[in-house]
Design an enzyme around this catalytic site. Structure first.
Site, PDB file in Angstrom:
ATOM      1  N   VAL A  15       0.833  -1.207   0.000  1.00  0.00           N
ATOM      2  CA  VAL A  15       0.000   0.000   0.000  1.00  0.00           C
ATOM      3  C   VAL A  15       0.868   1.258   0.000  1.00  0.00           C
ATOM      4  O   VAL A  15       0.635   2.210   0.726  1.00  0.00           O
ATOM      5  CB  VAL A  15      -1.001   0.025   1.176  1.00  0.00           C
ATOM      6  CG1 VAL A  15      -2.157  -0.899   0.899  1.00  0.00           C
ATOM      7  CG2 VAL A  15      -0.332  -0.328   2.508  1.00  0.00           C
ATOM      8  N   ARG A  46       2.517   4.024  -2.954  1.00  0.00           N
ATOM      9  CA  ARG A  46       1.814   4.990  -3.807  1.00  0.00           C
ATOM     10  C   ARG A  46       0.816   4.330  -4.760  1.00  0.00           C
ATOM     11  O   ARG A  46      -0.309   4.801  -4.916  1.00  0.00           O
ATOM     12  CB  ARG A  46       2.833   5.825  -4.563  1.00  0.00           C
ATOM     13  CG  ARG A  46       3.516   6.850  -3.657  1.00  0.00           C
ATOM     14  CD  ARG A  46       4.775   7.395  -4.268  1.00  0.00           C
ATOM     15  NE  ARG A  46       5.326   8.484  -3.456  1.00  0.00           N
ATOM     16  CZ  ARG A  46       6.583   8.880  -3.503  1.00  0.00           C
ATOM     17  NH1 ARG A  46       7.431   8.267  -4.324  1.00  0.00           N
ATOM     18  NH2 ARG A  46       7.009   9.871  -2.740  1.00  0.00           N
ATOM     19  N   ASN A  64      12.206  -7.764  -7.511  1.00  0.00           N
ATOM     20  CA  ASN A  64      10.771  -8.025  -7.502  1.00  0.00           C
ATOM     21  C   ASN A  64      10.432  -9.452  -7.921  1.00  0.00           C
ATOM     22  O   ASN A  64       9.345  -9.952  -7.609  1.00  0.00           O
ATOM     23  CB  ASN A  64      10.041  -7.002  -8.371  1.00  0.00           C
ATOM     24  CG  ASN A  64       9.927  -5.661  -7.666  1.00  0.00           C
ATOM     25  OD1 ASN A  64      10.240  -5.547  -6.490  1.00  0.00           O
ATOM     26  ND2 ASN A  64       9.490  -4.644  -8.381  1.00  0.00           N
ATOM     27  N   SER A 101       7.809 -15.062  -3.287  1.00  0.00           N
ATOM     28  CA  SER A 101       7.463 -15.158  -1.867  1.00  0.00           C
ATOM     29  C   SER A 101       5.983 -14.893  -1.655  1.00  0.00           C
ATOM     30  O   SER A 101       5.292 -15.621  -0.917  1.00  0.00           O
ATOM     31  CB  SER A 101       8.299 -14.163  -1.059  1.00  0.00           C
ATOM     32  OG  SER A 101       7.883 -14.124   0.288  1.00  0.00           O
ATOM     33  N   ASP A 126       5.317  -7.792 -16.960  1.00  0.00           N
ATOM     34  CA  ASP A 126       5.154  -9.009 -17.759  1.00  0.00           C
ATOM     35  C   ASP A 126       5.991 -10.157 -17.197  1.00  0.00           C
ATOM     36  O   ASP A 126       5.545 -11.306 -17.180  1.00  0.00           O
ATOM     37  CB  ASP A 126       5.527  -8.717 -19.213  1.00  0.00           C
ATOM     38  CG  ASP A 126       4.748  -7.539 -19.758  1.00  0.00           C
ATOM     39  OD1 ASP A 126       3.610  -7.736 -20.209  1.00  0.00           O
ATOM     40  OD2 ASP A 126       5.268  -6.411 -19.705  1.00  0.00           O
ATOM     41  N   ARG A 158      -3.319   5.634 -22.745  1.00  0.00           N
ATOM     42  CA  ARG A 158      -2.426   6.729 -23.143  1.00  0.00           C
ATOM     43  C   ARG A 158      -2.435   6.917 -24.652  1.00  0.00           C
ATOM     44  O   ARG A 158      -2.425   8.052 -25.152  1.00  0.00           O
ATOM     45  CB  ARG A 158      -1.008   6.449 -22.637  1.00  0.00           C
ATOM     46  CG  ARG A 158      -0.863   6.595 -21.121  1.00  0.00           C
ATOM     47  CD  ARG A 158       0.455   6.058 -20.617  1.00  0.00           C
ATOM     48  NE  ARG A 158       0.619   6.332 -19.187  1.00  0.00           N
ATOM     49  CZ  ARG A 158       1.437   5.652 -18.382  1.00  0.00           C
ATOM     50  NH1 ARG A 158       2.149   4.651 -18.879  1.00  0.00           N
ATOM     51  NH2 ARG A 158       1.532   5.967 -17.103  1.00  0.00           N
ATOM     52  N   HIS A 172       4.451  -4.070 -21.094  1.00  0.00           N
ATOM     53  CA  HIS A 172       4.158  -2.812 -20.409  1.00  0.00           C
ATOM     54  C   HIS A 172       5.507  -2.163 -20.150  1.00  0.00           C
ATOM     55  O   HIS A 172       6.109  -2.289 -19.088  1.00  0.00           O
ATOM     56  CB  HIS A 172       3.413  -3.063 -19.100  1.00  0.00           C
ATOM     57  CG  HIS A 172       3.204  -1.813 -18.290  1.00  0.00           C
ATOM     58  ND1 HIS A 172       2.551  -0.704 -18.789  1.00  0.00           N
ATOM     59  CD2 HIS A 172       3.567  -1.493 -17.016  1.00  0.00           C
ATOM     60  CE1 HIS A 172       2.521   0.239 -17.858  1.00  0.00           C
ATOM     61  NE2 HIS A 172       3.143  -0.215 -16.785  1.00  0.00           N
TER      62      HIS A 172
END
Length: 321
Positions: free
Chosen positions: A13, A15, A105, A111, A133, A161, A185
């Site tokens: 949680v 931005r 990441n 995890s 992706d 966009r 992306h």
């Protein structure tokens, strides 16, 4: 028998997670929202802030609280925004910066998916974290969860966009610009120009129809892919568009809308790829998540960009291994 309200779990949680939480609170889709973050104080503060807001007019009285993974055992939707983002303090971001997060990441998504799948095999898992992706590919292919229910926000925001850029160029409402970005992306994603239309007129005929300057494919692709980077370089992060994208997917699943959105999913035979790449591609989204992947026809320019974007995504997956 009372109807069970839909339950949402949000993991992370910061931005982006804050934007997801705010949009979820106002969506009317959920009766219960559990937020989880490694920073437990932040999670408690975000939940308490939103709890106070439920007493205001026009805000749904959602039960919102900070919890842990055990609280996700009966969640209907889980939105993942966990993991560090690009650090604005290091200077202006480049489009490739998302890929630099892959190793860190990648560990976080493994995890987190381990925690989720040990408790819940029915929830739709919507991933927002970057590199998107690669993380969707890990979550979709390495864990025992229905593949249609593991998906990412894909190129929904990229497509928005694109529609905004084309609409501004032509002077029309973007709601009437139709078209998709597909692929990564990130910097290798590209517009499916053969599918872009306004008022039923295809891309190549728009300049004449609207008495506007012609739009060059390569220049427009660069402008669209630079749009997110521009937001980041101006305010230090992006959050509004991706938050809305995640809730848009959740709505289509919970309401079984069968809407078509370019979400990130693992290909299974489309474009000659079977289980070896996950990317943004138009899909029918309903109660079981990705119900059908649409293998939209591509012209030569688009086929060339498809090969490039798949190569870029696969290289990022390797970096996250």
């Amino acid at each position: 028998m009372p109807i069970k309200p839909h339950k949402l779990g949000i993991i992370g949680v910061g931005r982006v997670g804050d934007a997801v939480l705010s949009d979820a609170m106002m969506s009317g889709l959920f009766g219960e929202i559990c937020v989880i973050d490694v920073n437990e104080k932040l999670a408690a503060g975000q939940a308490l802030d939103q709890h106070h807001a439920t007493a205001l007019p026009n805000v749904t009285n959602v039960a919102v609280y900070a919890g842990d993974y055990d609280d996700l055992s009966n969640a209907d939707v889980i939105i993942m925004t966990a993991g560090p983002s690009i650090d604005a303090s290091n200077g202006p971001a480049t489009g490739a910066a998302r890929r630099e997060l892959a190793a860190t990441n990648g560990k976080i998504i493994r995890s987190t998916m381990t925690q989720i799948t040990s408790r819940n095999h029915d929830a739709a898992i919507i991933i927002c974290s970057n590199p998107l992706d690669a993380l969707v590919h890990i979550a979709s292919t390495e864990f025992d969860h229905p593949q249609g229910l593991v998906l990412g926000t894909g190129t929904i925001l990229d497509s928005a966009r694109m529609c905004r850029v084309v609409a501004d160029h032509l002077g029309v409402d973007p709601d009437y610009v139709r078209g998709y970005m597909i692929g990564e992306h990130g910097p290798s994603g590209f517009p499916m120009f053969t599918g872009v239309n306004v008022g039923g007129v295809g891309f190549d005929g728009l300049a004449k129809l609207f008495d506007a300057d012609p739009m060059d494919r390569d220049e427009l692709t660069t402008r669209i892919n630079d749009a997110g980077t521009a937001v980041f370089n101006l305010k230090g992060w992006t959050s509004a568009g991706i938050g809305q994208s995640a809730i848009t997917i959740a709505r289509s699943i919970l309401l079984n809308e069968h809407a078509v959105y370019p979400v990130c999913t693992t290909l299974h035979g489309q474009y000659g790829h079977d289980g070896d790449v996950s990317m943004g591609v138009p899909c029918v989204i309903g109660a079981t998540g990705v119900e059908r992947i649409l293998e939209v026809p591509l012209d030569d320019w688009e086929q060339e960009h498809l090969a490039s974007t798949i190569k870029a995504i696969q290289e990022t997956v390797e970096a996250a291994s």
